[in-house]
Motif scaffolding. Structure first.
Motif, PDB file in Angstrom:
ATOM      1  N   VAL A 108       0.830  -1.212   0.000  1.00  0.00           N
ATOM      2  CA  VAL A 108       0.000   0.000   0.000  1.00  0.00           C
ATOM      3  C   VAL A 108       0.862   1.258   0.000  1.00  0.00           C
ATOM      4  N   SER A 109       0.275   2.314  -0.555  1.00  0.00           N
ATOM      5  CA  SER A 109       0.777   3.666  -0.357  1.00  0.00           C
ATOM      6  C   SER A 109      -0.097   4.267   0.730  1.00  0.00           C
ATOM      7  N   GLN A 123      -2.462  21.402  22.426  1.00  0.00           N
ATOM      8  CA  GLN A 123      -1.270  22.055  21.897  1.00  0.00           C
ATOM      9  C   GLN A 123      -0.583  21.205  20.829  1.00  0.00           C
ATOM     10  N   VAL A 124      -1.010  19.939  20.681  1.00  0.00           N
ATOM     11  CA  VAL A 124      -0.429  19.015  19.709  1.00  0.00           C
ATOM     12  C   VAL A 124      -1.400  18.844  18.544  1.00  0.00           C
ATOM     13  N   ARG A 125      -0.860  18.924  17.333  1.00  0.00           N
ATOM     14  CA  ARG A 125      -1.676  18.670  16.144  1.00  0.00           C
ATOM     15  C   ARG A 125      -1.481  17.208  15.730  1.00  0.00           C
ATOM     16  N   HIS A 126      -2.561  16.598  15.234  1.00  0.00           N
ATOM     17  CA  HIS A 126      -2.470  15.210  14.784  1.00  0.00           C
ATOM     18  C   HIS A 126      -3.206  15.061  13.463  1.00  0.00           C
ATOM     19  N   TYR A 127      -2.773  14.094  12.668  1.00  0.00           N
ATOM     20  CA  TYR A 127      -3.460  13.801  11.410  1.00  0.00           C
ATOM     21  C   TYR A 127      -4.793  13.140  11.734  1.00  0.00           C
ATOM     22  N   THR A 128      -5.841  13.524  11.005  1.00  0.00           N
ATOM     23  CA  THR A 128      -7.174  12.990  11.288  1.00  0.00           C
ATOM     24  C   THR A 128      -7.712  12.078  10.183  1.00  0.00           C
ATOM     25  N   ARG A 129      -6.947  11.913   9.104  1.00  0.00           N
ATOM     26  CA  ARG A 129      -7.412  11.014   8.043  1.00  0.00           C
ATOM     27  C   ARG A 129      -6.231  10.253   7.463  1.00  0.00           C
ATOM     28  N   MET A 130      -6.484   8.964   7.185  1.00  0.00           N
ATOM     29  CA  MET A 130      -5.496   8.110   6.520  1.00  0.00           C
ATOM     30  C   MET A 130      -6.113   7.565   5.245  1.00  0.00           C
ATOM     31  N   THR A 131      -5.346   7.606   4.168  1.00  0.00           N
ATOM     32  CA  THR A 131      -5.777   7.030   2.899  1.00  0.00           C
ATOM     33  C   THR A 131      -4.791   5.938   2.514  1.00  0.00           C
ATOM     34  N   THR A 135      -1.425  -0.997  -4.095  1.00  0.00           N
ATOM     35  CA  THR A 135      -0.615  -0.864  -5.302  1.00  0.00           C
ATOM     36  C   THR A 135      -0.517  -2.159  -6.095  1.00  0.00           C
ATOM     37  N   GLY A 136      -1.169  -3.190  -5.638  1.00  0.00           N
ATOM     38  CA  GLY A 136      -1.203  -4.482  -6.324  1.00  0.00           C
ATOM     39  C   GLY A 136      -2.482  -5.182  -5.908  1.00  0.00           C
ATOM     40  N   ALA A 137      -2.351  -6.421  -5.450  1.00  0.00           N
ATOM     41  CA  ALA A 137      -3.505  -7.177  -4.962  1.00  0.00           C
ATOM     42  C   ALA A 137      -4.086  -6.491  -3.730  1.00  0.00           C
ATOM     43  N   ARG A 138      -5.346  -6.809  -3.452  1.00  0.00           N
ATOM     44  CA  ARG A 138      -6.017  -6.257  -2.266  1.00  0.00           C
ATOM     45  C   ARG A 138      -7.030  -7.283  -1.767  1.00  0.00           C
ATOM     46  N   PRO A 139      -7.486  -7.142  -0.511  1.00  0.00           N
ATOM     47  CA  PRO A 139      -8.513  -8.062  -0.013  1.00  0.00           C
ATOM     48  C   PRO A 139      -9.763  -7.998  -0.900  1.00  0.00           C
ATOM     49  N   ASP A 140     -10.460  -9.122  -0.994  1.00  0.00           N
ATOM     50  CA  ASP A 140     -11.623  -9.229  -1.888  1.00  0.00           C
ATOM     51  C   ASP A 140     -12.655  -8.128  -1.672  1.00  0.00           C
ATOM     52  N   THR A 141     -12.903  -7.772  -0.440  1.00  0.00           N
ATOM     53  CA  THR A 141     -13.984  -6.821  -0.150  1.00  0.00           C
ATOM     54  C   THR A 141     -13.523  -5.363  -0.106  1.00  0.00           C
ATOM     55  N   TYR A 142     -12.242  -5.094  -0.381  1.00  0.00           N
ATOM     56  CA  TYR A 142     -11.711  -3.728  -0.299  1.00  0.00           C
ATOM     57  C   TYR A 142     -11.699  -3.064  -1.672  1.00  0.00           C
ATOM     58  N   PRO A 143     -12.042  -1.782  -1.736  1.00  0.00           N
ATOM     59  CA  PRO A 143     -11.861  -1.031  -2.988  1.00  0.00           C
ATOM     60  C   PRO A 143     -10.369  -0.698  -3.157  1.00  0.00           C
ATOM     61  N   PRO A 144      -9.946  -0.210  -4.327  1.00  0.00           N
ATOM     62  CA  PRO A 144      -8.528   0.118  -4.541  1.00  0.00           C
ATOM     63  C   PRO A 144      -8.006   1.214  -3.588  1.00  0.00           C
ATOM     64  N   THR A 145      -8.875   2.125  -3.177  1.00  0.00           N
ATOM     65  CA  THR A 145      -8.504   3.195  -2.248  1.00  0.00           C
ATOM     66  C   THR A 145      -9.433   3.164  -1.060  1.00  0.00           C
ATOM     67  N   VAL A 146      -8.863   3.200   0.149  1.00  0.00           N
ATOM     68  CA  VAL A 146      -9.666   3.166   1.377  1.00  0.00           C
ATOM     69  C   VAL A 146      -9.271   4.384   2.224  1.00  0.00           C
ATOM     70  N   ARG A 147     -10.266   5.088   2.746  1.00  0.00           N
ATOM     71  CA  ARG A 147     -10.013   6.231   3.632  1.00  0.00           C
ATOM     72  C   ARG A 147     -10.534   5.906   5.017  1.00  0.00           C
ATOM     73  N   TYR A 148      -9.702   6.206   6.004  1.00  0.00           N
ATOM     74  CA  TYR A 148     -10.077   5.977   7.393  1.00  0.00           C
ATOM     75  C   TYR A 148     -10.035   7.298   8.160  1.00  0.00           C
ATOM     76  N   PRO A 149     -11.096   7.613   8.897  1.00  0.00           N
ATOM     77  CA  PRO A 149     -10.971   8.735   9.841  1.00  0.00           C
ATOM     78  C   PRO A 149     -10.134   8.225  11.014  1.00  0.00           C
ATOM     79  N   LEU A 150      -9.233   9.056  11.490  1.00  0.00           N
ATOM     80  CA  LEU A 150      -8.381   8.668  12.619  1.00  0.00           C
ATOM     81  C   LEU A 150      -8.946   9.241  13.900  1.00  0.00           C
ATOM     82  N   TRP A 151      -8.793   8.487  14.974  1.00  0.00           N
ATOM     83  CA  TRP A 151      -9.382   8.847  16.267  1.00  0.00           C
ATOM     84  C   TRP A 151      -8.754  10.103  16.837  1.00  0.00           C
ATOM     85  N   ASP A 152      -9.548  10.739  17.715  1.00  0.00           N
ATOM     86  CA  ASP A 152      -9.123  11.992  18.331  1.00  0.00           C
ATOM     87  C   ASP A 152      -9.010  11.750  19.820  1.00  0.00           C
TER      88      ASP A 152
END
Length: 152
Positions: A108-109, A123-131, A135-152
């Protein structure tokens, strides 16, 4: 005598002005003279245990059951707005059920973005989304691109 008193007064005023300028706080200095240590800290990635991380080599996506994780992360960029890496998404197929399932690895990228103040430590900034982009094979039920909201 008056001239001597005037000269002394002017000299004392000049000395006081120089002393005040030399002791000016760092925020009064021009931006170009600030040190690297004074630059804002980069955003962090918050893990399942609420620990802030920068450029982790692994990251758990499924905190509850551990059935999806990122491994072998190689970060090419970690900046104020986003971070990018190449790695492996290790996913349990849960067949016939998760406890008896098999883990499979997929290249994956990874992109982190949308930094915001962290509720736990404002006072700390954090990333809130992961994509993830497979880049090759993927699990059967996954689309080519998956976005996840990250916890706060």
């Amino acid at each position: 005598m008056r001239a001597h008193a005037l000269t002394t007064a002017v000299t004392l005023c000049l000395a006081a002005s120089l002393a005040a300028a030399a002791g000016a706080p760092s925020s009064a200095r021009p931006e170009s003279s600030r040190t690297v240590a004074e630059q804002p800290a980069p955003p962090v990635l918050v893990d399942c245990f609420w620990h802030p991380q920068i450029r982790p080599s692994a990251f758990m996506l499924a905190c509850g059951d551990g059935n999806s994780r990122l491994t072998s992360l190689k970060w090419s960029q970690w900046g104020a707005d986003s971070a990018t890496a190449q790695g492996v998404n290790v996913v349990n197929d849960c067949k016939p059920y998760c406890a008896a399932g098999t883990f499979h690895s997929y290249a994956v990228s990874v992109r982190l973005d949308h930094p915001r103040s962290w509720k736990k430590r404002p006072q700390v900034r954090h990333y809130t989304r992961m994509t993830l982009v497979f880049t090759g094979a993927r699990p059967d039920t996954y689309p080519p691109t998956v976005r996840y909201p990250l916890w706060d």
